[in-house]
Scaffold this motif. Structure first.
Motif, short mmCIF file in Angstrom:
data_model
loop_
_atom_site.label_atom_id
_atom_site.label_comp_id
_atom_site.label_asym_id
_atom_site.label_seq_id
_atom_site.Cartn_x
_atom_site.Cartn_y
_atom_site.Cartn_z
N CYS A 23 0.83 -1.21 0.00
CA CYS A 23 0.00 0.00 0.00
C CYS A 23 0.86 1.25 0.00
CB CYS A 23 -0.92 0.00 1.21
SG CYS A 23 -2.09 -1.38 1.18
N ASP A 24 0.29 2.32 -0.48
CA ASP A 24 1.00 3.58 -0.60
C ASP A 24 0.49 4.58 0.43
OD1 ASP A 24 -1.42 4.66 -1.56
OD2 ASP A 24 -0.93 4.15 -3.61
N ALA A 26 -1.57 6.78 0.33
CA ALA A 26 -3.02 7.01 0.31
C ALA A 26 -3.73 5.91 1.11
CB ALA A 26 -3.54 7.06 -1.12
N PHE A 30 -0.81 -0.04 -3.97
CA PHE A 30 0.02 0.63 -4.98
C PHE A 30 -0.18 -0.17 -6.27
CE2 PHE A 30 4.50 1.14 -6.74
CZ PHE A 30 4.29 2.41 -7.24
N TYR A 31 -0.58 0.49 -7.36
CA TYR A 31 -1.09 -0.25 -8.50
C TYR A 31 -0.16 -1.28 -9.16
CZ TYR A 31 0.82 2.48 -12.49
OH TYR A 31 1.63 3.04 -13.44
N PRO A 32 1.16 -1.08 -9.19
CA PRO A 32 1.98 -2.15 -9.78
C PRO A 32 1.82 -3.50 -9.06
CG PRO A 32 3.23 -0.12 -9.72
CD PRO A 32 1.97 0.13 -8.92
N PHE A 35 -0.11 -5.89 -11.07
CA PHE A 35 0.64 -6.55 -12.14
C PHE A 35 1.52 -7.66 -11.57
CE2 PHE A 35 -0.55 -2.47 -14.11
CZ PHE A 35 -1.11 -2.93 -15.29
N GLN A 36 2.07 -7.45 -10.37
CA GLN A 36 2.83 -8.53 -9.72
C GLN A 36 1.91 -9.73 -9.47
OE1 GLN A 36 4.35 -6.50 -6.25
NE2 GLN A 36 6.04 -5.56 -7.34
N MET A 38 -0.85 -10.47 -11.17
CA MET A 38 -1.22 -11.06 -12.45
C MET A 38 -0.10 -11.96 -12.96
SD MET A 38 -3.24 -7.74 -14.13
CE MET A 38 -2.62 -8.11 -15.76
N ASP A 69 -2.19 -4.71 -19.36
CA ASP A 69 -3.06 -3.58 -19.01
C ASP A 69 -3.94 -3.98 -17.85
OD1 ASP A 69 -5.91 -4.44 -20.04
OD2 ASP A 69 -4.50 -4.96 -21.63
N CYS A 70 -4.44 -2.97 -17.16
CA CYS A 70 -5.32 -3.23 -16.03
C CYS A 70 -6.23 -2.04 -15.77
CB CYS A 70 -4.48 -3.53 -14.78
SG CYS A 70 -5.43 -4.27 -13.43
N GLN A 71 -7.47 -2.35 -15.47
CA GLN A 71 -8.41 -1.32 -15.01
C GLN A 71 -8.57 -1.49 -13.51
OE1 GLN A 71 -11.57 -2.56 -17.96
NE2 GLN A 71 -12.15 -0.41 -17.56
N PHE A 72 -8.52 -0.38 -12.81
CA PHE A 72 -8.63 -0.43 -11.35
C PHE A 72 -10.02 0.02 -10.97
CE2 PHE A 72 -4.38 0.77 -12.85
CZ PHE A 72 -3.74 -0.43 -12.57
N GLU A 77 -7.47 -2.43 0.29
CA GLU A 77 -6.78 -1.96 1.50
C GLU A 77 -6.00 -3.09 2.15
OE1 GLU A 77 -9.87 -0.38 4.01
OE2 GLU A 77 -9.43 1.65 3.32
N CYS B 23 6.74 4.12 -0.32
CA CYS B 23 6.22 4.50 1.00
C CYS B 23 4.99 3.68 1.34
CB CYS B 23 5.89 5.98 1.02
SG CYS B 23 7.35 7.02 0.76
N TYR C 31 8.42 -7.10 -15.52
CA TYR C 31 7.62 -6.04 -16.13
C TYR C 31 6.91 -5.07 -15.19
CZ TYR C 31 2.84 -8.09 -15.88
OH TYR C 31 1.62 -8.55 -15.48
N PRO C 32 6.46 -5.47 -13.98
CA PRO C 32 5.85 -4.45 -13.11
C PRO C 32 6.79 -3.27 -12.80
CG PRO C 32 5.21 -6.63 -12.37
CD PRO C 32 6.28 -6.82 -13.42
N LEU C 66 -7.10 4.98 -12.69
CA LEU C 66 -8.27 4.33 -13.29
C LEU C 66 -7.82 3.13 -14.12
CD1 LEU C 66 -10.26 7.47 -14.45
CD2 LEU C 66 -10.87 5.89 -12.61
N SER C 67 -6.71 3.31 -14.82
CA SER C 67 -6.18 2.21 -15.62
C SER C 67 -4.73 2.48 -15.98
CB SER C 67 -7.01 2.02 -16.90
OG SER C 67 -6.87 3.16 -17.73
N ALA C 68 -4.06 1.44 -16.41
CA ALA C 68 -2.68 1.57 -16.86
C ALA C 68 -2.42 0.48 -17.88
CB ALA C 68 -1.71 1.44 -15.68
N ASP C 69 -1.58 0.80 -18.84
CA ASP C 69 -1.20 -0.22 -19.81
C ASP C 69 0.21 0.04 -20.30
OD1 ASP C 69 -1.23 1.28 -22.58
OD2 ASP C 69 -3.04 1.92 -21.52
N PHE C 122 -8.18 14.05 -0.50
CA PHE C 122 -8.58 13.28 0.68
C PHE C 122 -9.61 14.09 1.45
CE2 PHE C 122 -4.18 11.75 0.03
CZ PHE C 122 -4.43 10.39 -0.05
#
Lengths: 146, 146, 146, 146
Positions: A23-24, A26, A30-32, A35-36, A38, A69-72, A77, B23, C31-32, C66-69, C122
């Motif tokens: 987690c970051d 926020a 954390f979005y990567p 991918f880890q 996946m 690719d990924c949609q969040f 949490e 972080c 890749y991540p 929202l997304s990443a690719d 926030f």
């Protein structure tokens, strides 16, 4: 697209949990990390049909990425238990795609993504050149669902 | 300990910056990041005396870890620019230690750690068995300070 | 798409290097890592126009995804020095996209990706609920190129 | 050391598996992964006695690190299923240590480490200043073994 028709795939499940370090600031994942997951889910999927990490190593196989690719959909949490449901999107000649869906324990969808990979062989063991090879029909058959 | 006397080492500097993804939800650096930096700083230190990643690969060399430790003196935050100052702690026959200090841009000490590593060779390229080998005197000499 | 027209953006550069720990058993970048770089490059891009991590924290701002690719064009290896070139793809009302290109030191393109993010605040400091807010015209103006 | 006598602790178990992305070009686990596991195991240990991530967040608690160390006994490979066995080393007034042992599925010991942490409270929620607080006797009691 001919040859890229949707493949009727079995589905595999990979269990994971959001850790503090995933987690970051926020307070959410954390979005990567997705991918880890996946990537790990893809290896686990292949292991489930007999292509374990050990066998992949022994046969000098790897699955380098062409794209991901990924949609969040909703923030995860710390502590959330999740599962990644993976299935083959399509099989090409030397490449394939895997579709992943990340669900929280309660079934709530957190993310949806895909990886496009090459089926490849090291010329001479890990660290040497990777070259795409034809995906054997026997391998494809292992992923075919009812 | 004979043979483990403090080595009069040159010092190398590795620059890094605390990223959002480094972080945790407390808003400060997630501690394994320091070990990632120490590892990268060690490779950079060896590259600085001619043992680049490329050369290490070509000569089938690696530096697997025996142990690592770190004291965390002050929390780093996203955006902090830092440097890792590394020096050889001692050279043994086949093993060596590297002492690392992480300083913030303004000179403030954030962390202090050490790694103990083996100088090792792959039997037959990456992925094959790693075996400790004698550290050449010529290599030790490259790290000797004035 | 109205409102999503290509934005004439400045370009920012984020420097990075492929570390030992960024690579996988195939000896190439895991890749991540590219997504970690894209995230860091985005924060660096915003810092370059005055929205530093410190300011983002002080103003309770964040940029959830929202997304990443990403497309992976060529495998990077340990030691490769790279730069991520980032520009705004478009600005929506509360969301925006960033296009990233990862180039090796010699100009060779390694990867090309994009992030779609929300400009968010926030409710009551980090860890509390994040809510999308209108992107101020003044902020958009900071990214406008010649 | 008075006050730092060995604590008769319960033991918790955290399950994990070595993933492709956890390994480096030597084909073995990248060592900071062990520290990521130790951190996750510590949170899991506290969750097991009722201090879940959710509760820690609600009560504005965190466990920042003073130091961490690890000995790497045997290289782990992709696919290895492991468990981290954690127990309290000692409880001080505001700090405590956790001892971790990483075992492979077959019981083989891979690593042995420890973390020294502070029991701390955010002044005003995540992201604000963390301050060490007295460890309640009720909390210590939850970890006491037979």
């Amino acid at each position: 697209m001919l040859g890229e028709a949707q493949f009727r795939s079995i589905t595999a499940t990979f269990n994971c949990q959001v850790q503090w370090g995933d987690c970051d600031p926020a307070g959410i994942i954390f979005y990567p990390t997705y991918f880890q997951w996946m990537d790990a889910a893809c290896w686990s999927f292949f292991a489930s049909v007999g292509y374990t990490a050990k066998r992949m190593r022994a046969e000098h196989l790897a699955m380098p990425l062409l794209s991901a690719d990924c949609q969040f959909l909703y923030p995860a949490e710390q502590g959330d238990r999740c599962e990644v449901r993976s299935r083959i999107g399509h099989f090409g000649d030397k490449s394939f795609s895997v579709a992943h869906e990340v669900l929280r324990e309660d079934g709530f969808a957190l993310a949806r993504g895909a990886e496009k990979r090459v089926w490849a062989k090291f010329d001479n063991g890990p660290g040497t050149r990777l070259r795409g090879v034809r995906i054997p029909d026997e391998l494809k058959a292992l992923f075919r669902g009812a």
